[in-house]
Every structure is written in C-alpha cells, then in structure tokens.
Enzyme design. Sequence first.
Site, PDB file in Angstrom:
ATOM      1  N   GLU A   1       9.848  -3.720  10.494  1.00  0.00           N
ATOM      2  CA  GLU A   1      10.215  -2.420   9.925  1.00  0.00           C
ATOM      3  C   GLU A   1      10.693  -1.461  11.004  1.00  0.00           C
ATOM      4  O   GLU A   1      10.041  -1.287  12.033  1.00  0.00           O
ATOM      5  CB  GLU A   1       9.034  -1.801   9.175  1.00  0.00           C
ATOM      6  CG  GLU A   1       9.370  -0.443   8.559  1.00  0.00           C
ATOM      7  CD  GLU A   1       8.343   0.069   7.578  1.00  0.00           C
ATOM      8  OE1 GLU A   1       8.537   1.191   7.069  1.00  0.00           O
ATOM      9  OE2 GLU A   1       7.352  -0.647   7.317  1.00  0.00           O
TER      10      GLU A   1
ATOM     11  N   ASP B   1       0.829  -1.201   0.000  1.00  0.00           N
ATOM     12  CA  ASP B   1       0.000   0.000   0.000  1.00  0.00           C
ATOM     13  C   ASP B   1       0.867   1.255   0.000  1.00  0.00           C
ATOM     14  O   ASP B   1       0.354   2.375  -0.071  1.00  0.00           O
ATOM     15  CB  ASP B   1      -0.998   0.002   1.153  1.00  0.00           C
ATOM     16  CG  ASP B   1      -0.355  -0.091   2.526  1.00  0.00           C
ATOM     17  OD1 ASP B   1       0.888  -0.129   2.600  1.00  0.00           O
ATOM     18  OD2 ASP B   1      -1.105  -0.126   3.523  1.00  0.00           O
ATOM     19  N   SER B   2       2.178   1.074   0.020  1.00  0.00           N
ATOM     20  CA  SER B   2       3.111   2.173  -0.237  1.00  0.00           C
ATOM     21  C   SER B   2       2.839   2.823  -1.580  1.00  0.00           C
ATOM     22  O   SER B   2       3.283   3.949  -1.834  1.00  0.00           O
ATOM     23  CB  SER B   2       4.557   1.665  -0.182  1.00  0.00           C
ATOM     24  OG  SER B   2       4.718   0.509  -0.988  1.00  0.00           O
TER      25      SER B   2
ATOM     26  N   LYS C   1      -0.540  -9.423   3.423  1.00  0.00           N
ATOM     27  CA  LYS C   1       0.194  -8.851   4.551  1.00  0.00           C
ATOM     28  C   LYS C   1      -0.734  -7.991   5.391  1.00  0.00           C
ATOM     29  O   LYS C   1      -1.481  -7.176   4.860  1.00  0.00           O
ATOM     30  CB  LYS C   1       1.391  -8.026   4.067  1.00  0.00           C
ATOM     31  CG  LYS C   1       2.215  -7.418   5.211  1.00  0.00           C
ATOM     32  CD  LYS C   1       3.595  -6.994   4.744  1.00  0.00           C
ATOM     33  CE  LYS C   1       3.561  -5.754   3.888  1.00  0.00           C
ATOM     34  NZ  LYS C   1       3.072  -4.547   4.628  1.00  0.00           N
TER      35      LYS C   1
ATOM     36  N   GLU D   1      -0.878  -5.491   8.904  1.00  0.00           N
ATOM     37  CA  GLU D   1      -0.089  -4.701   9.839  1.00  0.00           C
ATOM     38  C   GLU D   1      -0.598  -4.853  11.268  1.00  0.00           C
ATOM     39  O   GLU D   1      -1.802  -4.831  11.514  1.00  0.00           O
ATOM     40  CB  GLU D   1      -0.123  -3.220   9.452  1.00  0.00           C
ATOM     41  CG  GLU D   1       0.600  -2.916   8.153  1.00  0.00           C
ATOM     42  CD  GLU D   1       0.744  -1.427   7.904  1.00  0.00           C
ATOM     43  OE1 GLU D   1       0.411  -0.646   8.815  1.00  0.00           O
ATOM     44  OE2 GLU D   1       1.182  -1.049   6.801  1.00  0.00           O
TER      45      GLU D   1
END
Length: 271
Positions: free
Chosen positions: A186, A51-52, A118, A120
Amino acid sequence: MSSHADSKPWTVPALAQAKRDGRKLVMLTAYDAGFARTFDANGVDLILVGDSLGMVVQGHESTLPVTTADMVYHTAAVARVLERALLVADLSFQADATPERALDAATQLLQAGAEMVKIEGAGHKLDVIRYLVEREIPVCSHLGLTPQSVLRFGGYKVQGRGEAGEQLRRDAQAAVDAGASLIVLECVPTPIAAQISAELRVPTIGIGAGPGCDGQVLVMHDMLGLDSGHRRPKFVKDFLAEGGSVAGAVQAYAQAVRDGSFPDAEHAYAA
C-alpha cells in the site's frame, strides 16, 4: 470476468498459479452480503473484509477502534453469499500482538468463513505469520503504508522511498519466507513495488503501488466514488462514473486491472 472465475472457486494455490500464468488478480473490499454478491458475480477474484470498515462503515477516523467481534460479524455476512471469490479478512488492531492472540482471532475469522487472514507489518509479525501458517491458516502480509500504524507514521503517507525501499524489499521476502501466501503493498512507489513483485514467488496486490503488482485492490467506497468523509487518496478512481451501475463499475474496474490500464501514472506514486 476471468476464465478461472467462470469455472471454479478461487483457492490459495490458484493465486500462485495466476501469478505464474501472468493473470492479474482483482480484489475489492466488501462488508455485507449485498455488495459481496454483486462483486462475486462480476469478476472479482478476492474479497477483503477489511478493518477499513471502521472508517467507511462505522464512521471512525481510523481503523484502530475495530474489534475482532466486528470483523467476525462482517466476515460471516460476506461469506454466506460467495461462490467464487476467495475471502480474506483482516486481523484487527492488536489482535496479532502475540502469536496466541492472533491464533484465537484467526480461528474465529476462519470459522466465520474467511479463507485467509491479513496481518499488517513485518518485524515481530513474522513470528505471528509463521505461527499461523504452521497451524494451517493462510496469511496475507500487508506492507508499506499499514493503517494500524497511522499514529507512528504521523498520518497516511507514501512508504518505501529511498533507503526505506530496500527495507521494504527485505520485509516482503521475509514475510514470504515465514509462509505468507499473498502480499499487499500500500502506497509504495511504483518502481519498488514492481521490483518486489518480480522478486517474490507469491502474488502481490497493490493499492497505490502502481501497475507492476500482480493484482489490485480498492476500498469499495472509493471504487464507487462514494464520499467516505476522508480525503481521497491519489490512487483512487471512480469507476461508477463510467460503469453506470454498481455491477457495471465492478466490471469496468476488473477489466481495467486485467488489461493493465489501471492504475496508470495518475493513480500511482513515482520513486
């Protein structure tokens, strides 16, 4: 390029085998067919449709505006051209707010060609991970700095220092116990990330988490030294400068990850 990538497509079980074999995993983001094809052909083991894209493709200030429809569109574009790399796709902001919503979004992404989704965070997300895995959807758990939580964090800051490191260790183990097949760490101090990697049976992929992880990921624009309109994180390295071409940059990045020269101390965070 790794011998595995030369011979056959990557699978979820093959990731765990790579960890057991001590083979570093190479991951990059991609959002379209052209770059995905080049990455796939030059040694990348996993491709993340992140989603970057909200920041580096759409021009937003964060990942929060990205929708499931956006993710499906870009996932499908990448999936059409991959031959070896395993394709991971993000669940967008609040798409995983409930297990049922997560299942709907994950189903769309897998139908578009993703092989893993993925998610978060930890906490209540553990129920989401468990719910998806019970329904045969492989899950990657993203811990540490989670960009969808940028408002709560007050910006993009290193996570896991001091006592928070112990909580991060617990969160990582809980995610694996819930069924996660892969962990992304991260902006985590190198010693904590290395400890987590040693403790888990599944691979860890670091981004700003030091060389002790089982693999590395970068946003493709950062790896290529492109101006994303945002401050360059400490962990970013421009591989295009030494590679001379996109393919050369990918090969240089993949080799540096595999031989352990990237990330070095300059591109990581101390305790």
